[in-house]
Design an enzyme around this catalytic site. Structure first.
Site, PDB file in Angstrom:
ATOM      1  N   SER A 240      -5.527  -2.261  -8.711  1.00  0.00           N
ATOM      2  CA  SER A 240      -4.964  -2.282  -7.358  1.00  0.00           C
ATOM      3  C   SER A 240      -4.358  -0.924  -7.066  1.00  0.00           C
ATOM      4  O   SER A 240      -4.355  -0.025  -7.903  1.00  0.00           O
ATOM      5  CB  SER A 240      -3.909  -3.378  -7.240  1.00  0.00           C
ATOM      6  N   LYS A 241      -3.836  -0.812  -5.860  1.00  0.00           N
ATOM      7  CA  LYS A 241      -3.256   0.451  -5.383  1.00  0.00           C
ATOM      8  C   LYS A 241      -2.281   1.049  -6.386  1.00  0.00           C
ATOM      9  O   LYS A 241      -2.246   2.257  -6.606  1.00  0.00           O
ATOM     10  CB  LYS A 241      -2.502   0.191  -4.069  1.00  0.00           C
ATOM     11  N   ARG A 242      -1.499   0.174  -7.008  1.00  0.00           N
ATOM     12  CA  ARG A 242      -0.448   0.741  -7.837  1.00  0.00           C
ATOM     13  C   ARG A 242      -0.977   1.390  -9.106  1.00  0.00           C
ATOM     14  O   ARG A 242      -0.262   2.090  -9.804  1.00  0.00           O
ATOM     15  CB  ARG A 242       0.646  -0.300  -8.097  1.00  0.00           C
TER      16      ARG A 242
END
Ligand code: GLU
Length: 468
Positions: A240-242
């Site tokens: 994911s983005k993180r």
């Protein structure tokens, strides 16, 4: 296995970005097609009309192009084939392999609740009704799927996966508005495109069972299935983005080379022993879909950086120079035409330490700076009277130096230190500061070569206006 030349495909839904998992799926399809001498195709699954804008489609094409995974034929667009999808449903109706379901939304909701309460799947009363009973109201078309026995998905990656048919409801093929559903469209398109191997993310494994029923209803040959595990972040959680990046374009923006991405992505779920680095030709020679592992792969930034550094060290200098110029332009630094050769000369001197093109760009800033350079305050302290005197003497030696190459300049600097009776540490940092203006720079001799003789002397002169 179909007795035809292999045809694989990537079937992305345009969403505005191209996920790195889609890139890896495309790569595996491409590798398998190349390995077997078959074809690799692309189908744009653009049936979601709101998301599938021209720009979102372009993102996919750009991503594929950047990755160097171009298909062997023109792209197929799924939405444009809706009539063909409806035609196939018509055939299924005629064969008795599908039926019209006239349940109203209220009836369907009541059936859903009953099914939930009884722990079974939704069943339509229209499955076994006579066409003569058809009321005059909107209907969906459902597949008459087998309700007993099992459906086996013999998956190349996951192994033999067995689905009990009683747990699968009659798939809707056409909605009440006459639009084809996703599973129907995928099967018709794969069939018409001659796809022999469906290699895709394992989020579609359940669909494979349902899609098998559609193939069977049409007496079409079921393709070979291969469902690939997800790519996870370094912490083992869904990417994911993180985790830093998900989209192919982000990897481009972060300065990864496409060949490094191909090499690294191939290692996510597949590999050839412990080999970290391999060429496209080697991967094509070795790749077999059967060797893909079924456990999720983890993105490992250190490994990706290692692979990228390898390809940065191997790449043609002119190509790197153009890419680095692009990075500088993106940061608002325009490389003057006169400095292009300087940039190209600098790259081989600094690239060994660069993990990305951004780092490579950082390492070349010092040659692009315009004179007179202003030293950061921290470094002004290096220019004591003593060191200025020494640099002035060194400048005279450099002015007399004809061979402007790393070994010769290293020897000159060593000889100079000896003649001064000091270590290089006594003047090296000051020289470096004067040459680079505080930007990162390679070793002294490397910095001198990168700048060239005239620019090196000019920078020294700027810093030593009054030194004799
Ligand atoms: N369009 C689907 C997706 O983007 C892929 C379907 C398939 O490969 O069969 O997940």
């Amino acid at each position: 296995m179909p007795d035809r030349p292999v045809v694989t495909r990537i079937a992305p839904s345009p969403t505005g970005m191209m996920h790195i998992g889609t890139a890896r799926t495309a790569l595996f399809n491409w590798l398998y097609a190349r390995h077997t001498g078959g074809k690799f195709l692309i189908r744009v699954e653009d049936t979601d009309r709101e998301r599938s804008t021209a720009e979102a489609v372009q993102v996919i094409f750009d991503g594929m192009k950047w990755l160097g995974l171009e298909p062997d034929e023109e792209p197929v667009f799924q939405f444009a084939r809706a009539d063909r999808h409806r035609e196939v449903v018509q055939t299924m109706l005629e064969r008795g392999a599908a039926y019209r379901d006239f349940m109203t939304p209220e009836e369907l909701e009541a059936e859903r609740e009953a099914a939930r309460a009884e722990g079974r799947v939704v069943r339509s009363p229209w499955r076994d009704s006579s066409p003569n009973d058809a009321p005059d109201r909107p209907f969906a078309v459902r597949l008459k799927a087998p309700q007993t026995g099992e459906t086996v998905v013999d998956d190349q990656v996951k192994g033999r996966v067995v689905f009990q048919n009683e747990h699968l409801d009659d798939l809707i093929l056409l909605r009440t508005d006459g639009n084809p559903t996703y599973n129907l469209a995928v099967v018709v398109d794969d069939h018409d495109m001659g796809v022999t191997h469906v290699i895709r993310g394992d989020d579609h494994l359940n669909n494979a069972a349902r899609q098998t029923h559609i193939y069977q209803a049409m007496d079409w040959e079921v393709p070979v299935w291969a469902h690939l595990p997800m790519i996870h972040g370094p912490d083992g959680k869904k990417l994911s983005k993180r985790h830093g990046a998900q989209a192919v374009s982000e990897f481009d923006d972060m300065g990864y080379l496409p060949e490094a991405m191909r090499n690294y992505l191939a290692k996510l779920g597949w590999g050839h022993g412990d080999d970290e680095i391999f060429s496209d030709e080697q991967a094509i020679g070795w790749f077999d879909i059967k060797d893909v592992v079924s456990a999720p792969a983890r993105l490992d930034w250190d490994k990706l950086n290692h692979v990228n550094n390898h390809y940065i060290r191997q790449a043609e200098v002119d190509r790197l120079a153009a890419l680095v110029e692009g990075v500088h332009a993106g940061r608002g630094l325009k490389v003057r035409a006169a400095l292009r050769p300087v940039l190209a000369r600098t790259i081989p001197l600094v690239r060994d330490g660069a993990k990305t093109l951004l780092e490579l760009a950082d390492a070349t800033v010092f040659v692009l700076r315009e004179r007179p350079l202003e030293l950061p305050e921290k470094q002004q302290g290096l220019l004591t009277d003593e060191s200025r005197g020494r640099l002035a003497r060194l400048r005279d030696r450099l002015a007399d130096q004809a061979a402007w190459e790393v070994p010769a300049l290293e020897a000159l600097i060593r000889g100079f230190a000896e003649s001064e009776g000091v270590g290089i540490g006594k003047f090296g940092p000051a020289l470096r500061a004067v040459l680079s203006g505080g930007s990162p720079a390679p070793d002294l001799a490397g910095a001198l070569v990168a700048l060239g003789k005239d620019e090196s002397l000019a920078r020294l002169n700027d810093a030593l206006p009054n030194a004799a």
